[in-house]
Design an enzyme around this catalytic site. Structure first.
Site, PDB file in Angstrom:
ATOM      1  N   THR A 149       0.668  -1.393  -0.327  1.00 43.09           N
ATOM      2  CA  THR A 149      -0.286  -0.230   0.111  1.00 43.09           C
ATOM      3  C   THR A 149       0.920   1.357   0.134  1.00 43.09           C
ATOM      4  O   THR A 149       0.925   1.603  -0.916  1.00 43.09           O
ATOM      5  CB  THR A 149      -1.269  -0.100   1.483  1.00 43.09           C
ATOM      6  OG1 THR A 149      -0.103  -0.247   2.418  1.00 43.09           O
ATOM      7  CG2 THR A 149      -2.163  -0.919   0.593  1.00 43.09           C
ATOM      8  N   THR A 159      -7.001   6.812   5.393  1.00 43.24           N
ATOM      9  CA  THR A 159      -6.674   4.807   6.677  1.00 43.24           C
ATOM     10  C   THR A 159      -8.449   4.640   6.441  1.00 43.24           C
ATOM     11  O   THR A 159      -9.243   5.438   6.512  1.00 43.24           O
ATOM     12  CB  THR A 159      -5.685   5.544   7.788  1.00 43.24           C
ATOM     13  OG1 THR A 159      -6.997   6.589   8.545  1.00 43.24           O
ATOM     14  CG2 THR A 159      -4.775   5.900   6.817  1.00 43.24           C
ATOM     15  N   ASN A 187       0.426  10.936   6.353  1.00 43.86           N
ATOM     16  CA  ASN A 187      -0.630  11.027   6.381  1.00 43.86           C
ATOM     17  C   ASN A 187      -2.091  11.588   6.814  1.00 43.86           C
ATOM     18  O   ASN A 187      -3.313  10.973   7.005  1.00 43.86           O
ATOM     19  CB  ASN A 187      -0.525   9.782   7.820  1.00 43.86           C
ATOM     20  CG  ASN A 187       0.510   8.520   8.021  1.00 43.86           C
ATOM     21  OD1 ASN A 187      -0.340   7.859   7.138  1.00 43.86           O
ATOM     22  ND2 ASN A 187       1.347   8.180   7.858  1.00 43.86           N
ATOM     23  N   THR A 189       1.319  -7.802  13.214  1.00 45.55           N
ATOM     24  CA  THR A 189       1.652  -6.046  12.566  1.00 45.55           C
ATOM     25  C   THR A 189       1.672  -5.773  11.554  1.00 45.55           C
ATOM     26  O   THR A 189       2.141  -4.992  11.617  1.00 45.55           O
ATOM     27  CB  THR A 189       3.373  -5.580  14.152  1.00 45.55           C
ATOM     28  OG1 THR A 189       4.191  -6.630  13.218  1.00 45.55           O
ATOM     29  CG2 THR A 189       2.669  -5.800  15.478  1.00 45.55           C
ATOM     30  N   GLU A 197       6.757   5.137   6.692  1.00 43.90           N
ATOM     31  CA  GLU A 197       6.313   5.601   6.083  1.00 43.90           C
ATOM     32  C   GLU A 197       7.271   6.872   6.417  1.00 43.90           C
ATOM     33  O   GLU A 197       7.621   7.250   7.899  1.00 43.90           O
ATOM     34  CB  GLU A 197       4.980   5.889   6.880  1.00 43.90           C
ATOM     35  CG  GLU A 197       4.120   5.093   5.783  1.00 43.90           C
ATOM     36  CD  GLU A 197       2.305   5.379   6.168  1.00 43.90           C
ATOM     37  OE1 GLU A 197       1.275   4.110   5.605  1.00 43.90           O
ATOM     38  OE2 GLU A 197       2.435   5.587   7.433  1.00 43.90           O
ATOM     39  N   LYS A 230       3.947  -6.808   4.169  1.00 44.23           N
ATOM     40  CA  LYS A 230       4.163  -5.753   3.625  1.00 44.23           C
ATOM     41  C   LYS A 230       4.283  -5.217   4.374  1.00 44.23           C
ATOM     42  O   LYS A 230       3.444  -5.479   5.915  1.00 44.23           O
ATOM     43  CB  LYS A 230       2.868  -5.318   2.864  1.00 44.23           C
ATOM     44  CG  LYS A 230       1.141  -5.815   3.388  1.00 44.23           C
ATOM     45  CD  LYS A 230       0.713  -4.914   4.027  1.00 44.23           C
ATOM     46  CE  LYS A 230       0.463  -3.504   3.358  1.00 44.23           C
ATOM     47  NZ  LYS A 230      -0.356  -2.247   3.906  1.00 44.23           N
TER      48      LYS A 230
END
Length: 381
Positions: free
Chosen positions: A143, A381, A376, A176, A255, A165
């Site tokens: 993603t 999300t 983010n 996780t 990220e 991933k």
């Protein structure tokens, strides 16, 4: 170089139109033989339908033959329709492969609260070509990741391949991220499940990127026995090595991250306390920010340690950063500029000795950057 899957496994992927980017987003991982399997899933109370269905399949004790993954849609918080859509995805994959739905595990990752586009999955599954190679599957399950994550090992002739991933919403809580390990070793299911629990505790549960535990995450190990028996101790050492490599890849690909953080805690009263202390340091937003700024602010390490619940005496603790002692029961003289330069490496190690016992453990994290906030702020999300 292409990574070949263990004997009897095939995988493939396609562009089903689930990701707005148009990148590959629907994948299959298939065993030609019924496989024993071990499974660890998120403990988030808002877990997605795929997790609830996976737990039920796992409790049945029946063998597994395939996994179908969609990336781009979490199919979470979508009401009763979400459960029906998840069942339908399993049925469609089973139809494509000539299996029963109970032999197919589902996994979804992506945006929460958006209905699953089952019609796109129905159109996409027949387009998936299966090969003995890992790369197409590894690419399709991503993603916000910046790179695929594949690791492999060989134990006494048997092969172990891991695909994962994970980049954001990563924090220890049973599992996780999405991680799939497959092997052609023959391992009794009871032994497989017991060993996998230990591996997950030491590897995937020791990764933290942002302190958020996802609603969809799982870690799966499938063993189809196509090669035959191998020594169990050596086998699980190989499994742990693959899982650890994937865990490090996930932390490094956090990220917005610019560097990997490896926290090693030794001298703890127990192994669990060592792991807990390491996780607390790796997950500290203050220390992660200092790491990004190349600031050897050991006080933030000590503060995180103090909140971990691990037993220690601050007058005996030793903290070492990139081989440079910073603290030992009190302030040590050190060259801050030298320490700052050492922190510019792509991998930064923090070593903490609690001097309470023989317990040791590691955790994996990354620095906290402006890019994490930007990613983010822009990604639903």
């Amino acid at each position: 170089m292409a990574v070949r899957l263990p004997r009897g496994f095939r995988a493939g992927a396609t562009r089903a139109g689930i990701k707005p980017s148009g990148r590959p987003d629907l994948a299959l991982l298939v065993s030609g033989l019924p496989a024993a399997w071990a499974y660890a899933a998120t403990q988030n109370r808002a877990a997605a339908p795929s997790i609830h269905r996976g737990r039920a399949l796992y409790a049945s004790g029946k063998p597994l033959r395939a996994v179908v993954v969609n990336a781009g849609n979490a199919n979470c918080a979508t009401g009763e329709r979400g459960y029906e859509d998840d069942r339908r995805m399993a049925e469609l994959a089973a139809l494509r492969l000539g299996l029963s739905p109970e032999e197919v595990l589902t996994a979804s990752t992506g945006v929460i609260g958006v209905p699953l586009p089952v019609e796109k999955i129905a159109r996409g599954l027949p387009e998936i070509g299966l090969t003995p190679f890992a790369e197409a599957f590894a690419e399709a399950i991503l993603t916000t990741d910046t790179r695929p994550k594949v690791a492999e090992a060989e134990v006494a002739g048997a092969r172990i391949v891991g695909l994962a991933k994970g980049s954001g919403m990563i924090h220890p809580n049973m599992a996780t991220m999405l991680a799939f390990l497959v092997t052609d070793a023959l391992v009794p299911q009871e032994a497989l499940r017991a060993g996998w629990r230990r591996v997950v505790e030491r590897t995937f549960n020791q990764v933290t990127v942002d302190g958020d535990t996802s609603t969809n995450d799982l870690a799966l190990l499938m063993a189809n026995g196509a090669y035959g028996e191998v020594p169990l101790k050596a086998f699980f050492e190989g499994v742990e090595a693959v899982a650890q490599e994937l865990a490090r890849m996930i932390a490094r690909d956090g990220e917005g991250a610019t560097k990997l953080m490896v926290v090693r805690v030794v001298g703890a009263a127990t192994e669990e306390e060592a792991r807990r202390a390491a996780r607390a340091i790796a997950g500290s937003a203050l220390w992660k920010s200092a790491l990004y700024g190349n600031d050897p602010n050991w006080g933030r390490i000590l503060a995180a340690l103090g909140n971990s619940g691990a037993r220690f005496d601050p007058l005996r603790v030793r903290i070492v950063l990139q081989g440079i002692p910073l603290y030992e029961g009190g302030v040590l003289p050190f060259d801050r500029e030298e320490a700052g330069r050492a922190m510019r490496a792509e991998e930064v190690e923090v070593l903490v000795d609690l001097r309470e016992g023989q317990g040791a453990g590691e955790a994996y994290g990354c620095d906290l950057t402006e890019d994490y906030v930007r990613i983010n702020a822009l990604y639903t999300t």
